[in-house]
Scaffold this motif. Structure first.
Motif, PDB file in Angstrom:
ATOM      1  N   ILE A 156      47.140  36.924  39.572  1.00 28.48           N
ATOM      2  CA  ILE A 156      45.744  36.581  39.866  1.00 28.48           C
ATOM      3  C   ILE A 156      44.920  36.400  38.588  1.00 28.48           C
ATOM      4  O   ILE A 156      43.808  35.865  38.639  1.00 28.48           O
ATOM      5  N   ALA A 157      45.439  36.829  37.436  1.00 29.82           N
ATOM      6  CA  ALA A 157      44.687  36.700  36.178  1.00 29.82           C
ATOM      7  C   ALA A 157      44.385  35.243  35.859  1.00 29.82           C
ATOM      8  O   ALA A 157      43.348  34.939  35.261  1.00 29.82           O
ATOM      9  N   LYS A 158      45.264  34.337  36.232  1.00 25.77           N
ATOM     10  CA  LYS A 158      45.104  32.920  35.896  1.00 25.77           C
ATOM     11  C   LYS A 158      44.054  32.234  36.761  1.00 25.77           C
ATOM     12  O   LYS A 158      43.741  31.064  36.546  1.00 25.77           O
ATOM     13  N   THR A 159      43.514  32.921  37.732  1.00 23.14           N
ATOM     14  CA  THR A 159      42.479  32.356  38.597  1.00 23.14           C
ATOM     15  C   THR A 159      41.112  32.887  38.172  1.00 23.14           C
ATOM     16  O   THR A 159      41.002  33.738  37.292  1.00 23.14           O
ATOM     17  N   ASP A 160      40.059  32.373  38.813  1.00 20.83           N
ATOM     18  CA  ASP A 160      38.702  32.853  38.565  1.00 20.83           C
ATOM     19  C   ASP A 160      38.211  33.745  39.700  1.00 20.83           C
ATOM     20  O   ASP A 160      37.023  34.081  39.763  1.00 20.83           O
ATOM     21  N   SER A 161      39.105  34.117  40.602  1.00 18.94           N
ATOM     22  CA  SER A 161      38.705  34.914  41.756  1.00 18.94           C
ATOM     23  C   SER A 161      38.176  36.286  41.350  1.00 18.94           C
ATOM     24  O   SER A 161      38.639  36.877  40.372  1.00 18.94           O
ATOM     25  N   THR A 162      37.218  36.768  42.116  1.00 23.89           N
ATOM     26  CA  THR A 162      36.647  38.087  41.878  1.00 23.89           C
ATOM     27  C   THR A 162      37.650  39.162  42.287  1.00 23.89           C
ATOM     28  O   THR A 162      38.318  39.047  43.316  1.00 23.89           O
ATOM     29  N   VAL A 163      37.757  40.205  41.468  1.00 25.07           N
ATOM     30  CA  VAL A 163      38.741  41.266  41.689  1.00 25.07           C
ATOM     31  C   VAL A 163      38.009  42.590  41.900  1.00 25.07           C
ATOM     32  O   VAL A 163      37.028  42.883  41.214  1.00 25.07           O
ATOM     33  N   MET A 164      38.471  43.373  42.857  1.00 27.85           N
ATOM     34  CA  MET A 164      37.954  44.723  43.095  1.00 27.85           C
ATOM     35  C   MET A 164      39.066  45.727  42.794  1.00 27.85           C
ATOM     36  O   MET A 164      40.101  45.740  43.470  1.00 27.85           O
ATOM     37  N   LEU A 165      38.871  46.547  41.769  1.00 34.04           N
ATOM     38  CA  LEU A 165      39.828  47.589  41.416  1.00 34.04           C
ATOM     39  C   LEU A 165      39.411  48.891  42.077  1.00 34.04           C
ATOM     40  O   LEU A 165      38.282  49.362  41.888  1.00 34.04           O
ATOM     41  N   ILE A 166      40.321  49.476  42.838  1.00 29.62           N
ATOM     42  CA  ILE A 166      40.014  50.678  43.606  1.00 29.62           C
ATOM     43  C   ILE A 166      40.947  51.795  43.173  1.00 29.62           C
ATOM     44  O   ILE A 166      42.169  51.613  43.130  1.00 29.62           O
ATOM     45  N   GLY A 167      40.401  52.927  42.827  1.00 30.39           N
ATOM     46  CA  GLY A 167      41.242  54.044  42.406  1.00 30.39           C
ATOM     47  C   GLY A 167      40.428  55.253  42.025  1.00 30.39           C
ATOM     48  O   GLY A 167      39.216  55.170  41.779  1.00 30.39           O
ATOM     49  N   GLU A 168      41.094  56.398  41.962  1.00 31.35           N
ATOM     50  CA  GLU A 168      40.422  57.631  41.589  1.00 31.35           C
ATOM     51  C   GLU A 168      39.912  57.559  40.151  1.00 31.35           C
ATOM     52  O   GLU A 168      40.339  56.715  39.352  1.00 31.35           O
ATOM     53  N   THR A 169      39.001  58.457  39.828  1.00 37.30           N
ATOM     54  CA  THR A 169      38.501  58.543  38.460  1.00 37.30           C
ATOM     55  C   THR A 169      39.655  58.811  37.491  1.00 37.30           C
ATOM     56  O   THR A 169      40.483  59.684  37.736  1.00 37.30           O
ATOM     57  N   GLY A 170      39.700  58.040  36.417  1.00 40.80           N
ATOM     58  CA  GLY A 170      40.715  58.257  35.391  1.00 40.80           C
ATOM     59  C   GLY A 170      42.023  57.554  35.611  1.00 40.80           C
ATOM     60  O   GLY A 170      42.987  57.786  34.870  1.00 40.80           O
ATOM     61  N   THR A 171      42.107  56.671  36.609  1.00 44.57           N
ATOM     62  CA  THR A 171      43.376  55.985  36.869  1.00 44.57           C
ATOM     63  C   THR A 171      43.577  54.763  35.978  1.00 44.57           C
ATOM     64  O   THR A 171      44.620  54.111  36.040  1.00 44.57           O
ATOM     65  N   GLY A 172      42.586  54.421  35.156  1.00 48.40           N
ATOM     66  CA  GLY A 172      42.750  53.310  34.218  1.00 48.40           C
ATOM     67  C   GLY A 172      42.236  51.985  34.734  1.00 48.40           C
ATOM     68  O   GLY A 172      42.834  50.945  34.453  1.00 48.40           O
ATOM     69  N   LYS A 173      41.115  52.007  35.435  1.00 48.80           N
ATOM     70  CA  LYS A 173      40.576  50.766  35.997  1.00 48.80           C
ATOM     71  C   LYS A 173      40.092  49.806  34.903  1.00 48.80           C
ATOM     72  O   LYS A 173      40.293  48.599  34.994  1.00 48.80           O
ATOM     73  N   GLU A 174      39.454  50.348  33.865  1.00 47.37           N
ATOM     74  CA  GLU A 174      39.015  49.460  32.781  1.00 47.37           C
ATOM     75  C   GLU A 174      40.207  48.895  32.018  1.00 47.37           C
ATOM     76  O   GLU A 174      40.192  47.739  31.594  1.00 47.37           O
TER      77      GLU A 174
END
Length: 482
Positions: free
Chosen positions: A186-204
């Motif tokens: 999905i990186a090659k697209t411009d689609s909006t992404v929602m990252l879901i996970g507990e605090t500290g799971t490395g979302k950034e």
């Protein structure tokens, strides 16, 4: 011929001047004025025109013959133009600039400069002018350049304020390898992404990975913690503002995040913390691609790829009227769930050795983990996820005196050890005495050797499995069923 950087001597200067006179005659000054891009004319100390070029005649609606010999006061008197900077320059004996309008409504930016002799008497006044449209275009281009510079400076500030360490994602576990596979696609697209996970799971870290592998990788990646910005400043931070928009504003104005991240990626961490009013404004930008600075009347286009992240249940927040459903469905185009560390234990040692390797390089040391330490790290549940693991490794690295990190004096690691049923202190490996059935002893030896190989391989399961001569899936089972 005189070289470009060679200064001619007096004899050469006379030869050059003579060549100019032969080519243009005695009127070579007129030739220079006529070939000037600007309107230009010269008067004596009384304001009588001595020389003028075609640009001046065009602006005044007169031929050069009608200009030369006349006094500039006559032009004002007969309404050729509204006022004369030349007259002001003669009266004030100083440089005078201003906008002059002719009888057809055209405007020029005019500057008149008096030339003085050795006793400070005026010899002549040189006046040059340029159409205000050209001047305005210049200032617009200059302001555009200044705006670009401010954008770059602000982007650099955001980037320097963030953690710019080159964080590569560790993916030894099956779950994370699948997440990486999806993210790369999905990186090659411009689609909006929602990252879901507990605090500290490395979302950034995941957001940066998507950006690095996208078509926008050479453009800015701007991370924003929505929970860290005071509510009253959210709109000015996201949209920016023009000069004088409100009391206390930067006198030069400020670009917003939508401008700074233009053509790049804007990462909205903790998006659930945005108030409803700001959610509505964000939705408008997502739908139209337009934003407007505070205090401005014109909107600007914002070509931004959005990645959002949250550790909260947004659907539950929608039912509680705390999050807009239309924004949720607009942002939740491609959801990616990041599993907590306790659900991917294969990544624990790999991450631990990655953090340890970074610290060793930073401080020029060669510290490593003992087999006991690797067991303790592996058996802990890590409620703080990757962030907690990194902090623990850093603390233990700094506080440990030796090169082998046994964590004997660390309260945290001792508390983990006490929670293990097999946490009794063992003799040194050379003096180890085994007891029990052969099956039990073989299992203990196997466990120690597996931990040793994993430690030697820096927690990399694939490399350790290859050295052990088994498939990585079998190594996972041995670690999970010990």
């Amino acid at each position: 011929m005189v070289c470009e950087n060679q200064k001619p001597n007096p004899t050469q200067q006379e030869a050059i001047q003579e060549e100019i006179r032969k080519t243009f005659g005695q009127n070579f000054l007129q030739q220079i004025i006529d070939n000037s891009y600007d309107s230009m004319f010269v008067t004596d100390k009384f304001g009588n025109v001595l020389l003028a070029n075609e640009g001046t005649g065009k602006f005044m609606g007169l031929s050069i013959g009608e200009l030369v010999g006349r006094n500039v006061k006559d032009f004002v008197k007969h309404g050729v133009y509204d006022w004369s900077p030349t007259i002001k320059a003669i009266e004030t004996r100083s440089v005078v600039s201003g906008i002059v309008r002719n009888n057809r409504g055209n405007q020029q930016m005019v500057t008149s400069k008096p030339l003085l002799d050795e006793v400070n008497d005026i010899l002549m006044v040189i006046t040059n002018a340029r159409d205000t449209d050209v001047v305005n275009q210049y200032f617009e281009a200059l302001e555009k350049e200044r705006t670009s510079v401010r954008l770059y400076k602000t982007a650099v500030k955001y980037l320097s304020d963030s953690d710019m360490e080159n964080k590569e994602i560790v993916a030894e576990s099956k779950q994370m390898r699948q997440v990486i596979k999806t993210s790369n696609f999905i990186a090659k697209t411009d689609s909006t992404v929602m990252l879901i996970g507990e605090t500290g799971t490395g979302k950034e870290v995941m957001a940066r990975h998507i950006h690095r592998n996208s078509l926008r990788s050479k453009e800015p990646f701007i991370p924003v913690n929505c929970a860290a910005i005071p509510h009253e400043l959210l709109e000015s931070e996201f949209f920016g503002y023009v000069r004088g928009a409100f009391t206390g504003a930067n006198p030069q104005g400020k670009p917003g995040l939508f401008e700074i991240a233009n053509k790049g990626t804007l990462f909205l961490d903790e998006i659930a913390e945005l108030p409803l009013a700001m959610q509505s404004k964000l939705l408008r930008v997502l739908e139209s691609g337009e934003a407007k600075r505070l205090g401005d009347t014109a909107a600007y286009q914002s070509n931004v790829r959005f990645i959002a992240a949250t550790n909260r249940d947004l659907k539950a927040m929608i039912s509680q009227k705390l999050f807009r459903s239309d924004l949720y469905y607009r942002m939740n185009v491609i959801p990616i769930n990041l599993p907590p560390l306790k659900e991917r234990p294969e990544d624990i040692l790999a991450l631990a050795y990655k953090f340890l390797d970074t610290l060793n390089k930073k401080y020029a040391l060669k510290k490593t983990l003992s087999p006991k330490a690797t067991r303790a790290l592996y058996n802990y549940s890590w409620p703080g996820n990757v962030r907690e693991l990194r902090n623990v490794i850093e603390r233990l690295f700094i506080t440990s005196a030796g090169e082998v990190l046994n964590f004997e004096d660390d309260f945290f690691m001792n508390s983990i050890a006490r929670s293990e049923t097999s946490a009794e202190k063992s003799p040194a490996p050379s003096a180890r005495v085994y007891q029990g059935t052969l099956k039990k002893v073989l299992k203990s030896v196997e466990e120690e050797y597996v931990n040793q190989v994993l430690a030697d391989c820096g927690g990399r399961v694939g490399e350790a499995a290859q050295r052990l001569g088994i498939h990585r899936s079998m190594l996972y089972r041995k670690k999970n069923n010990k």
